[in-house]
Write a protein that holds these residues in place. Structure first.
Motif, PDB file in Angstrom:
ATOM      1  N   LEU A   8      41.595 -40.599  36.484  1.00  0.00           N
ATOM      2  CA  LEU A   8      41.649 -39.151  36.276  1.00  0.00           C
ATOM      3  C   LEU A   8      42.592 -38.535  37.289  1.00  0.00           C
ATOM      4  O   LEU A   8      42.737 -39.018  38.415  1.00  0.00           O
ATOM      5  N   ALA A   9      43.263 -37.485  36.872  1.00  0.00           N
ATOM      6  CA  ALA A   9      44.268 -36.847  37.725  1.00  0.00           C
ATOM      7  C   ALA A   9      44.503 -35.430  37.233  1.00  0.00           C
ATOM      8  O   ALA A   9      44.087 -35.055  36.123  1.00  0.00           O
ATOM      9  N   ASP A  10      45.175 -34.645  38.044  1.00  0.00           N
ATOM     10  CA  ASP A  10      45.553 -33.290  37.641  1.00  0.00           C
ATOM     11  C   ASP A  10      46.722 -33.357  36.667  1.00  0.00           C
ATOM     12  O   ASP A  10      47.642 -34.173  36.836  1.00  0.00           O
ATOM     13  N   LEU A  11      46.674 -32.503  35.654  1.00  0.00           N
ATOM     14  CA  LEU A  11      47.778 -32.425  34.701  1.00  0.00           C
ATOM     15  C   LEU A  11      48.985 -31.756  35.343  1.00  0.00           C
ATOM     16  O   LEU A  11      48.856 -30.755  36.044  1.00  0.00           O
ATOM     17  N   THR A  12      50.157 -32.309  35.107  1.00  0.00           N
ATOM     18  CA  THR A  12      51.374 -31.614  35.513  1.00  0.00           C
ATOM     19  C   THR A  12      51.697 -30.554  34.462  1.00  0.00           C
ATOM     20  O   THR A  12      51.184 -30.588  33.337  1.00  0.00           O
ATOM     21  N   ALA A  13      52.553 -29.626  34.826  1.00  0.00           N
ATOM     22  CA  ALA A  13      52.939 -28.573  33.875  1.00  0.00           C
ATOM     23  C   ALA A  13      53.606 -29.179  32.640  1.00  0.00           C
ATOM     24  O   ALA A  13      53.375 -28.739  31.509  1.00  0.00           O
ATOM     25  N   GLY A  14      54.422 -30.204  32.852  1.00  0.00           N
ATOM     26  CA  GLY A  14      55.101 -30.844  31.725  1.00  0.00           C
ATOM     27  C   GLY A  14      54.135 -31.555  30.804  1.00  0.00           C
ATOM     28  O   GLY A  14      54.285 -31.505  29.579  1.00  0.00           O
ATOM     29  N   GLU A  15      53.133 -32.230  31.350  1.00  0.00           N
ATOM     30  CA  GLU A  15      52.133 -32.912  30.532  1.00  0.00           C
ATOM     31  C   GLU A  15      51.334 -31.920  29.715  1.00  0.00           C
ATOM     32  O   GLU A  15      51.034 -32.153  28.541  1.00  0.00           O
ATOM     33  N   ALA A  16      50.985 -30.802  30.323  1.00  0.00           N
ATOM     34  CA  ALA A  16      50.221 -29.776  29.614  1.00  0.00           C
ATOM     35  C   ALA A  16      51.017 -29.201  28.454  1.00  0.00           C
ATOM     36  O   ALA A  16      50.489 -29.012  27.360  1.00  0.00           O
ATOM     37  N   ARG A  17      52.311 -28.957  28.675  1.00  0.00           N
ATOM     38  CA  ARG A  17      53.162 -28.406  27.614  1.00  0.00           C
ATOM     39  C   ARG A  17      53.355 -29.421  26.496  1.00  0.00           C
ATOM     40  O   ARG A  17      53.359 -29.079  25.319  1.00  0.00           O
ATOM     41  N   GLY A  18      53.543 -30.673  26.855  1.00  0.00           N
ATOM     42  CA  GLY A  18      53.816 -31.702  25.854  1.00  0.00           C
ATOM     43  C   GLY A  18      52.618 -32.056  25.002  1.00  0.00           C
ATOM     44  O   GLY A  18      52.772 -32.442  23.844  1.00  0.00           O
ATOM     45  N   GLY A  19      51.417 -31.957  25.572  1.00  0.00           N
ATOM     46  CA  GLY A  19      50.211 -32.253  24.815  1.00  0.00           C
ATOM     47  C   GLY A  19      49.869 -33.736  24.800  1.00  0.00           C
ATOM     48  O   GLY A  19      50.574 -34.584  25.359  1.00  0.00           O
ATOM     49  N   LEU A  20      48.764 -34.046  24.140  1.00  0.00           N
ATOM     50  CA  LEU A  20      48.234 -35.406  24.125  1.00  0.00           C
ATOM     51  C   LEU A  20      49.178 -36.423  23.488  1.00  0.00           C
ATOM     52  O   LEU A  20      49.361 -37.525  24.010  1.00  0.00           O
ATOM     53  N   ASP A  21      49.756 -36.077  22.358  1.00  0.00           N
ATOM     54  CA  ASP A  21      50.599 -37.043  21.651  1.00  0.00           C
ATOM     55  C   ASP A  21      51.800 -37.475  22.488  1.00  0.00           C
ATOM     56  O   ASP A  21      52.121 -38.667  22.566  1.00  0.00           O
ATOM     57  N   ALA A  22      52.449 -36.519  23.124  1.00  0.00           N
ATOM     58  CA  ALA A  22      53.602 -36.842  23.964  1.00  0.00           C
ATOM     59  C   ALA A  22      53.167 -37.669  25.170  1.00  0.00           C
ATOM     60  O   ALA A  22      53.882 -38.589  25.597  1.00  0.00           O
ATOM     61  N   PHE A  23      52.002 -37.367  25.718  1.00  0.00           N
ATOM     62  CA  PHE A  23      51.512 -38.110  26.873  1.00  0.00           C
ATOM     63  C   PHE A  23      51.256 -39.573  26.507  1.00  0.00           C
ATOM     64  O   PHE A  23      51.661 -40.490  27.229  1.00  0.00           O
ATOM     65  N   VAL A  24      50.567 -39.800  25.380  1.00  0.00           N
ATOM     66  CA  VAL A  24      50.256 -41.163  24.960  1.00  0.00           C
ATOM     67  C   VAL A  24      51.549 -41.933  24.670  1.00  0.00           C
ATOM     68  O   VAL A  24      51.682 -43.112  25.037  1.00  0.00           O
ATOM     69  N   LYS A  25      52.504 -41.288  24.036  1.00  0.00           N
ATOM     70  CA  LYS A  25      53.771 -41.948  23.727  1.00  0.00           C
ATOM     71  C   LYS A  25      54.477 -42.375  25.008  1.00  0.00           C
ATOM     72  O   LYS A  25      55.048 -43.479  25.090  1.00  0.00           O
ATOM     73  N   ALA A  26      54.445 -41.515  26.024  1.00  0.00           N
ATOM     74  CA  ALA A  26      55.102 -41.835  27.289  1.00  0.00           C
ATOM     75  C   ALA A  26      54.415 -42.991  28.005  1.00  0.00           C
ATOM     76  O   ALA A  26      55.048 -43.701  28.796  1.00  0.00           O
ATOM     77  N   ARG A  27      53.118 -43.211  27.718  1.00  0.00           N
ATOM     78  CA  ARG A  27      52.362 -44.281  28.383  1.00  0.00           C
ATOM     79  C   ARG A  27      52.271 -45.553  27.531  1.00  0.00           C
ATOM     80  O   ARG A  27      51.564 -46.493  27.893  1.00  0.00           O
ATOM     81  N   GLU A  28      52.957 -45.588  26.426  1.00  0.00           N
ATOM     82  CA  GLU A  28      52.806 -46.707  25.485  1.00  0.00           C
ATOM     83  C   GLU A  28      53.074 -48.056  26.138  1.00  0.00           C
ATOM     84  O   GLU A  28      52.338 -49.034  25.914  1.00  0.00           O
ATOM     85  N   GLU A  29      54.107 -48.152  26.948  1.00  0.00           N
ATOM     86  CA  GLU A  29      54.443 -49.432  27.574  1.00  0.00           C
ATOM     87  C   GLU A  29      53.303 -49.924  28.456  1.00  0.00           C
ATOM     88  O   GLU A  29      52.946 -51.111  28.441  1.00  0.00           O
TER      89      GLU A  29
END
Length: 301
Positions: A42-63
């Motif tokens: 668990l961690a604090d959301l960055t402003a970019g993560e909050a704007r991008g939303g869950l789908d963008a976050f999961v895609k960025a963590r796919e690797e």
């Protein structure tokens, strides 16, 4: 872990273990036997993560989520969360991702396919104890157009009336607050709409007691009050119990104040409070818009 605002049920035979660097919680099989692991980051959301939303976050963590597996990553969406899954010949990994308020949660569950703990049940049972509100979805602050506000985790769909502006909320000061809408005209007629959502299992009092507190509080702050002294029962589809009431009084400054409340315990495991407060002549000036808000409430099971 109440301090970190979450709850999930550990599988039978698992115990707490030393968490790897970057993780808050780790579980492993008793005695080191068997296979599988559960880890929570668990961690604090960055402003970019909050704007991008869950789908963008999961895609960025796919690797990272696929590391050690050759298969592709499958994504399951729903109710303000995503579950990423990848399966190999000898192991299955699920990663549950949840955003809540300014915090993000990643629950890694790993074990042998078809054997050992039910990893899907662990992920699906992960619960936010006191939701702070996800940053995704909803109209932008400052948008006065009529619109729809939806939230999967709260299982709620609302109509935002025209002319009302969404205000920033602070769940630390106003427990359970999800939404605050406000409108004021040139004649100082003002209407505030607030929606609060609570997890029923975490509440220490019933909805009737909640409703009664709202009545008692109004009577303590205003004079010449008209309205019920005891919380009257109301109706709402899917509710276990509901209380709805309206009260009118005068503030210490002589201003007319009207409050209407709907407080209910829903079958989906959540408690909802809908509050509409009108000052001066707002109930007449914004009658059409207020009616649209009440008629537009939809709660999912």
């Amino acid at each position: 872990m109440a301090a970190a605002n979450f709850l999930f049920r550990a599988p039978k035979g698992f115990r707490r273990a030393d968490a790897p660097e970057g993780f808050a919680v780790a579980l492993e099989p008793e005695g080191g036997g068997g296979s599988g692991s559960i880890r929570l980051r668990l961690a604090d959301l960055t402003a970019g993560e909050a704007r991008g939303g869950l789908d963008a976050f999961v895609k960025a963590r796919e690797e990272e989520y696929r590391a050690g597996f050759e298969g592709s990553l499958g994504i399951t969406s729903g109710r303000g969360r995503r579950i990423a899954a990848v399966e190999g010949k000898e192991a299955l990994r699920l990663v549950l991702v949840v955003f809540d308020g300014a915090r993000r949660y990643e629950l890694f569950c790993e074990g042998a396919p078809g054997a050992g703990p039910d990893l899907a049940a662990v992920a699906e049972g992960f619960t936010i104890l006191e939701p702070k509100g996800a940053p995704e979805g909803g109209p932008l602050l400052g948008d006065a157009k009529a619109g729809t506000i939806e939230h999967d985790y709260y299982r709620l769909r609302l109509s935002k009336p025209a002319g009302f502006l969404q205000q920033e909320v602070d769940p630390e000061r106003d427990k359970g607050i999800f939404l605050y809408l406000k409108r004021e005209d040139d004649q100082k007629n003002r209407c505030d709409i607030r929606v609060r959502v609570f997890l029923a299992k975490a509440e220490k009092e019933g909805v009737e007691a909640k409703a009664q507190k709202r009545i008692d509080d109004f009577r303590s702050r205003n004079e010449t009050v008209k309205g019920p002294a005891r919380a009257p029962k109301g109706r709402m589809p899917g509710s276990n119990a509901a209380f709805r009431f309206r009260q009118v009084g005068k503030s210490a400054h002589g201003q007319v104040v009207e409050e209407e409340w709907l407080v209910l315990d829903h079958q989906n495991g959540r408690v909802y409070e809908f509050e509409v407060v009108c000052y001066a002549g707002a109930s007449r000036a914004f009658q059409k818009e207020i009616k649209a808000f009440w008629s537009g409430i939809r709660i999912e099971d």
